[in-house]
Design a protein around this motif. Structure first.
Motif, PDB file in Angstrom:
ATOM      1  N   GLU A 135       4.225 -21.243 -12.884  1.00 39.36           N
ATOM      2  CA  GLU A 135       5.174 -20.147 -13.065  1.00 39.36           C
ATOM      3  C   GLU A 135       6.377 -20.221 -12.128  1.00 39.36           C
ATOM      4  OE1 GLU A 135       5.070 -18.134 -15.562  1.00 39.36           O
ATOM      5  OE2 GLU A 135       3.197 -18.996 -16.294  1.00 39.36           O
ATOM      6  N   ASN A 137      10.726 -21.448 -12.527  1.00 30.42           N
ATOM      7  CA  ASN A 137      11.717 -21.571 -13.600  1.00 30.42           C
ATOM      8  C   ASN A 137      12.024 -23.014 -13.988  1.00 30.42           C
ATOM      9  OD1 ASN A 137      12.568 -18.766 -14.280  1.00 30.42           O
ATOM     10  ND2 ASN A 137      13.009 -18.692 -12.090  1.00 30.42           N
ATOM     11  N   THR A 161       8.902 -17.192 -11.887  1.00 33.34           N
ATOM     12  CA  THR A 161       9.131 -16.474 -13.134  1.00 33.34           C
ATOM     13  C   THR A 161       8.631 -15.039 -12.952  1.00 33.34           C
ATOM     14  OG1 THR A 161       6.954 -16.927 -14.099  1.00 33.34           O
ATOM     15  CG2 THR A 161       8.680 -18.602 -14.422  1.00 33.34           C
TER      16      THR A 161
END
Length: 204
Positions: A135, A137, A161
């Motif tokens: 998680e 970007n 994220t």
């Protein structure tokens, strides 16, 4: 009268089954959460690990200097199989070994009739990359910089994220097979070349 009583008992039985099923599902989710967070916390040794104890591996590029021997001095890549191909003496196993160990082997082999009293120095010019998954970007492979911390690696990958667990991440050292849990609320942890960082999802 008996019919209504039987219907009530059947309805109660169905409700009990539904409640039991819900408890089973809730328990399964609870166990899954524990399993996901089951990686042991990072050890003191791993926190203190630095480049002084670094083990060479595929993707590293080193410079070998043999004093007063310019034809032997040069830059060499560690192959995917962990080998370093060196003039005169052939292939030296470098993967998974420290710089000092490789330096000593090169010195010993050159002394076997090739160079009189060889003095050898090995230094890493380019370290192999590290990896960040999950998680963030921009998950993927990134070039390593000396002294980089887990937090800096996450920033390089574009940050978390919206689903990310921002409290705990998982780190697998380049020399190990198991993940360790790293609390981002504790002291900063340095990464090493070849490490893999995994960012999990938080529980909503």
């Amino acid at each position: 009268m008996d019919s209504r009583h039987d219907g009530g008992r059947r309805a109660g039985h169905r409700l009990a089954l539904v409640m039991a099923g819900m408890m089973v599902v809730a328990g399964a989710f609870g166990l899954g959460g524990c399993a996901a967070a089951g990686a042991p916390p990072i050890s003191t040794a791993d926190v203190a690990a630095g480049l002084e104890s670094y083990h060479l591996g595929a993707g590293d590029r080193v410079r070998v200097t043999v004093f007063n021997e310019p034809t032997l001095t040069g830059e060499y890549n560690i192959t995917p199989g962990g080998a370093l191909a060196f003039p005169l003496i052939g292939v030296v196993a470098a993967g998974g070994r420290t710089i000092d160990a490789v330096q000593q082997e090169l010195t010993a082999k050159l002394a076997e009739g090739y160079v009189n009293d060889p003095r050898v120095s090995v230094e890493v010019l380019n370290y192999r990359p590290f990896y960040i998954l999950g998680e963030v970007n921009r998950p993927g492979e990134y070039s390593y910089a000396s002294g980089m911390t887990v937090e800096q690696a996450i920033a390089r990958a574009g940050g978390f994220t919206y689903r990310a667990n921002e409290k705990t991440v998982f780190l697998r050292r380049q020399t190990g097979k198991a993940e360790s849990a790293v609390s981002l609320r504790s002291a900063q942890v340095a990464i090493l070349p070849g490490d893999t960082i995994r960012i999990g999802e938080r529980y909503f």
